[in-house]
Design a protein around this motif. Structure first.
Motif, PDB file in Angstrom:
ATOM      1  N   LEU A  56       0.821  -1.331  -0.058  1.00 30.08           N
ATOM      2  CA  LEU A  56      -0.031  -0.182   0.016  1.00 30.08           C
ATOM      3  C   LEU A  56       0.884   1.084   0.162  1.00 30.08           C
ATOM      4  N   LEU A  57       1.948   1.054   0.912  1.00 31.32           N
ATOM      5  CA  LEU A  57       2.971   2.511   0.773  1.00 31.32           C
ATOM      6  C   LEU A  57       3.468   2.631  -0.664  1.00 31.32           C
ATOM      7  N   GLY A  58       3.723   1.587  -1.184  1.00 31.59           N
ATOM      8  CA  GLY A  58       4.283   1.579  -2.788  1.00 31.59           C
ATOM      9  C   GLY A  58       3.154   2.233  -3.687  1.00 31.59           C
ATOM     10  N   LEU A  59       2.053   1.953  -3.418  1.00 29.78           N
ATOM     11  CA  LEU A  59       0.963   2.217  -4.377  1.00 29.78           C
ATOM     12  C   LEU A  59       0.718   3.735  -3.955  1.00 29.78           C
ATOM     13  N   ALA A  60       0.925   4.315  -2.883  1.00 30.94           N
ATOM     14  CA  ALA A  60       0.793   5.661  -2.490  1.00 30.94           C
ATOM     15  C   ALA A  60       1.755   6.438  -3.217  1.00 30.94           C
ATOM     16  N   GLY A  61       3.013   5.808  -3.223  1.00 26.38           N
ATOM     17  CA  GLY A  61       4.259   6.625  -3.812  1.00 26.38           C
ATOM     18  C   GLY A  61       4.032   6.932  -5.376  1.00 26.38           C
ATOM     19  N   LEU A  62       3.368   6.008  -5.792  1.00 25.96           N
ATOM     20  CA  LEU A  62       2.967   6.075  -7.258  1.00 25.96           C
ATOM     21  C   LEU A  62       2.114   7.012  -7.633  1.00 25.96           C
ATOM     22  N   ALA A  63       1.154   7.131  -6.756  1.00 23.78           N
ATOM     23  CA  ALA A  63       0.031   8.276  -6.901  1.00 23.78           C
ATOM     24  C   ALA A  63       0.592   9.646  -7.355  1.00 23.78           C
ATOM     25  N   GLY A  64       1.699  10.092  -6.909  1.00 19.55           N
ATOM     26  CA  GLY A  64       2.364  11.272  -7.421  1.00 19.55           C
ATOM     27  C   GLY A  64       2.810  11.614  -8.765  1.00 19.55           C
ATOM     28  N   LEU A  65       2.930  10.168  -9.454  1.00 22.26           N
ATOM     29  CA  LEU A  65       3.553  10.047 -10.788  1.00 22.26           C
ATOM     30  C   LEU A  65       2.444  10.338 -11.770  1.00 22.26           C
ATOM     31  N   SER A  66       1.267  10.546 -11.555  1.00 22.59           N
ATOM     32  CA  SER A  66       0.165  10.614 -12.467  1.00 22.59           C
ATOM     33  C   SER A  66       0.384  11.814 -13.321  1.00 22.59           C
ATOM     34  N   ARG A  67       0.027  11.695 -14.608  1.00 23.96           N
ATOM     35  CA  ARG A  67       0.311  12.958 -15.611  1.00 23.96           C
ATOM     36  C   ARG A  67      -0.699  13.979 -15.279  1.00 23.96           C
ATOM     37  N   PRO A  68      -0.298  15.017 -15.023  1.00 23.70           N
ATOM     38  CA  PRO A  68      -1.039  16.365 -14.684  1.00 23.70           C
ATOM     39  C   PRO A  68      -1.942  16.588 -15.796  1.00 23.70           C
ATOM     40  N   LYS A  69      -3.088  17.207 -15.666  1.00 27.04           N
ATOM     41  CA  LYS A  69      -4.088  17.574 -16.666  1.00 27.04           C
ATOM     42  C   LYS A  69      -3.738  18.648 -17.372  1.00 27.04           C
ATOM     43  N   HIS A  70      -3.701  18.830 -18.599  1.00 34.18           N
ATOM     44  CA  HIS A  70      -3.271  19.745 -19.439  1.00 34.18           C
ATOM     45  C   HIS A  70      -4.388  20.938 -19.447  1.00 34.18           C
ATOM     46  N   THR A  71      -3.881  22.179 -19.057  1.00 31.15           N
ATOM     47  CA  THR A  71      -4.570  23.254 -19.304  1.00 31.15           C
ATOM     48  C   THR A  71      -3.931  24.191 -20.140  1.00 31.15           C
ATOM     49  N   ALA A  72      -4.758  24.810 -20.926  1.00 33.30           N
ATOM     50  CA  ALA A  72      -4.299  25.933 -21.886  1.00 33.30           C
ATOM     51  C   ALA A  72      -4.823  27.232 -21.433  1.00 33.30           C
ATOM     52  N   VAL A  73      -3.853  28.323 -21.195  1.00 27.14           N
ATOM     53  CA  VAL A  73      -3.964  29.516 -20.843  1.00 27.14           C
ATOM     54  C   VAL A  73      -3.526  30.310 -21.891  1.00 27.14           C
ATOM     55  N   HIS A  74      -4.444  31.367 -22.558  1.00 24.66           N
ATOM     56  CA  HIS A  74      -4.147  32.192 -23.528  1.00 24.66           C
ATOM     57  C   HIS A  74      -4.629  33.713 -22.675  1.00 24.66           C
ATOM     58  N   THR A  75      -3.370  34.562 -23.295  1.00 23.01           N
ATOM     59  CA  THR A  75      -3.694  35.628 -22.539  1.00 23.01           C
ATOM     60  C   THR A  75      -3.327  36.652 -23.881  1.00 23.01           C
ATOM     61  N   THR A  76      -4.116  37.694 -23.946  1.00 24.97           N
ATOM     62  CA  THR A  76      -4.070  38.802 -25.001  1.00 24.97           C
ATOM     63  C   THR A  76      -3.804  39.981 -24.394  1.00 24.97           C
ATOM     64  N   THR A  77      -2.583  40.827 -24.931  1.00 20.89           N
ATOM     65  CA  THR A  77      -2.469  42.181 -24.510  1.00 20.89           C
ATOM     66  C   THR A  77      -2.629  42.973 -25.398  1.00 20.89           C
ATOM     67  N   THR A  78      -3.300  44.017 -25.321  1.00 19.07           N
ATOM     68  CA  THR A  78      -3.839  45.056 -26.020  1.00 19.07           C
ATOM     69  C   THR A  78      -3.206  46.368 -25.657  1.00 19.07           C
ATOM     70  N   THR A  79      -2.292  47.155 -26.415  1.00 14.90           N
ATOM     71  CA  THR A  79      -1.712  48.353 -25.879  1.00 14.90           C
ATOM     72  C   THR A  79      -2.505  49.635 -26.978  1.00 14.90           C
ATOM     73  N   ASN A  80      -2.995  50.384 -26.317  1.00 15.22           N
ATOM     74  CA  ASN A  80      -3.297  51.653 -27.156  1.00 15.22           C
ATOM     75  C   ASN A  80      -2.677  52.699 -26.968  1.00 15.22           C
ATOM     76  N   GLN A  81      -2.124  53.181 -28.016  1.00 10.13           N
ATOM     77  CA  GLN A  81      -1.201  54.269 -28.420  1.00 10.13           C
ATOM     78  C   GLN A  81      -2.329  55.519 -28.947  1.00 10.13           C
ATOM     79  N   THR A  82      -1.953  56.721 -28.214  1.00 17.70           N
ATOM     80  CA  THR A  82      -2.769  57.924 -28.745  1.00 17.70           C
ATOM     81  C   THR A  82      -1.628  58.702 -29.603  1.00 17.70           C
ATOM     82  N   PRO A  83      -2.005  58.887 -30.821  1.00 20.25           N
ATOM     83  CA  PRO A  83      -0.976  60.025 -31.720  1.00 20.25           C
ATOM     84  C   PRO A  83      -1.057  61.363 -30.883  1.00 20.25           C
ATOM     85  N   ARG A  84       0.091  61.893 -31.014  1.00 18.22           N
ATOM     86  CA  ARG A  84       0.348  63.305 -30.689  1.00 18.22           C
ATOM     87  C   ARG A  84       0.699  64.033 -31.718  1.00 18.22           C
TER      88      ARG A  84
END
Length: 84
Positions: A56-84
């Motif tokens: 049981l200890l061996g199985l508990a040690g293997l629990a941390g080796l599972s693959r992490p779930k894939h999450t996608a993070v998309h960030t968008t940066t918009t820069t507004n420049q005012t003309p002078r």
């Protein structure tokens, strides 16, 4: 789809595990009149170690080796420049 197939296979395997195995006995008991008695003494020498807990200890040690779930993070940066 692969995950569904793996889940179905696991369920089928676990469902069929407790099915007992049956065999045919073809010996003719009418012609056999001898009786044999066998005495078996079971000895367990584990030196005080319960190997189930180690497993049981061996199985508990293997629990941390599972693959992490894939999450996608998309960030968008918009820069507004005012003309002078």
């Amino acid at each position: 789809m692969k995950r569904d197939a793996k889940t179905a296979l696991l369920v089928l395997t676990l469902a069929l595990a407790p099915v007992p195995a049956l065999a045919q006995d073809t010996t003719d008991t009418a012609s056999t009149d001898t009786t044999t008695t066998t005495t078996t003494t079971e000895t367990r020498d584990q030196d005080g170690m319960d190997w189930g807990w180690l497993g049981l200890l061996g199985l508990a040690g293997l629990a941390g080796l599972s693959r992490p779930k894939h999450t996608a993070v998309h960030t968008t940066t918009t820069t507004n420049q005012t003309p002078r």
